[in-house]
Design an enzyme around this catalytic site. Sequence first.
Site, PDB file in Angstrom:
ATOM      1  N   HIS A   1       1.193   4.787  -0.148  1.00 15.67           N
ATOM      2  CA  HIS A   1       1.966   4.967   1.076  1.00 15.67           C
ATOM      3  C   HIS A   1       3.331   4.292   0.968  1.00 15.67           C
ATOM      4  CE1 HIS A   1      -1.840   5.752   3.729  1.00 15.67           C
ATOM      5  NE2 HIS A   1      -1.768   6.532   2.662  1.00 15.67           N
TER       6      HIS A   1
ATOM      7  N   SER B   1      -1.186  11.541   0.612  1.00 14.00           N
ATOM      8  CA  SER B   1      -0.512  10.603   1.513  1.00 14.00           C
ATOM      9  C   SER B   1       0.809  10.090   0.963  1.00 14.00           C
ATOM     10  CB  SER B   1      -1.436   9.425   1.823  1.00 14.00           C
ATOM     11  OG  SER B   1      -2.632   9.872   2.412  1.00 14.00           O
TER      12      SER B   1
END
Length: 299
Positions: free
Chosen positions: A250, A203
């Site tokens: 993230h 991610s």
Amino acid sequence: MDHAEGSTQNAAHRVPVCYRHPDRETGVRCTRCERPICPECMVSASVGFQCPECVRGGSGTGHAPTASRPRTVAGGPVTADPRLLTKVLIGINLAVYLVQLAVGYSFTDHFELVGRVQFSQFGPVEGIAGGQYYRLLTAMFLHSPTSYTHILFNMLSLWWIGGPLEAALGRARYLTLYFVSGLAGSALTYLLADPLQPSLGASGAIFGLFGATGVLMRRLNYDLRPLIALLVINLIITFMPGFHIAWQAHIGGLVAGVAVGYAMIHAPREKRTLVQYGACAVILAVVVVLTLVRTAQLT
């Protein structure tokens, strides 16, 4: 008569499509032949962008090509398969996932991102704090063995976002962006997350691709609303209670992706390579500093 006028007006307001890829809308045209071109077909010229045919001197305009080799928006060479590295990255992630399923948690436990597996004044510190810095990298290719949706959504995002971005940047710059963003996400997770809480997934790198895609779309005057909406949805899911997601990865990947993407897209032609890879070096230096600071805190 009214119907004909209406049809003419509708046609005038249609967004042009790339002459080589009719399914892709674009607002950019070749500065020589004025044909619409998408990011994959854009070749940097002294002024604006040109299509591959004009660069090769095959447009029939009678002018000599202005570049010896087709280049992407970021200055990378145009390749026959502009999605090759994206396919390779997806293949590596899937292969590692199959190994995780076959070997079990002993494999995942040894390569996932964790600051400290155990700590004792009589024994060594395991995890990144114990010198296992490779976890910052290997965790980028691991996914939760108990959740097929984890790797499914990540690989779909990598294909949708990564493919066009690879075509726009070129292979070397794209791969550099991917790894720098992933490492930035890992470093921020290591710095801020519970050192005993393991983390894994692609991610961070994928959010870096999101950030760089936003920079590219703004540079090409594309509508950013679809990308922003997708990014907001992902961030909402990231911070929703009940979802055990490392938001630090993230955010770290996204910030690094925007910074590196801006350097890749907006670097001046005469100092392009220096600015592009210099920005990557700065981000990697920050990664090293964050890692050393956290390690000093945990040891």
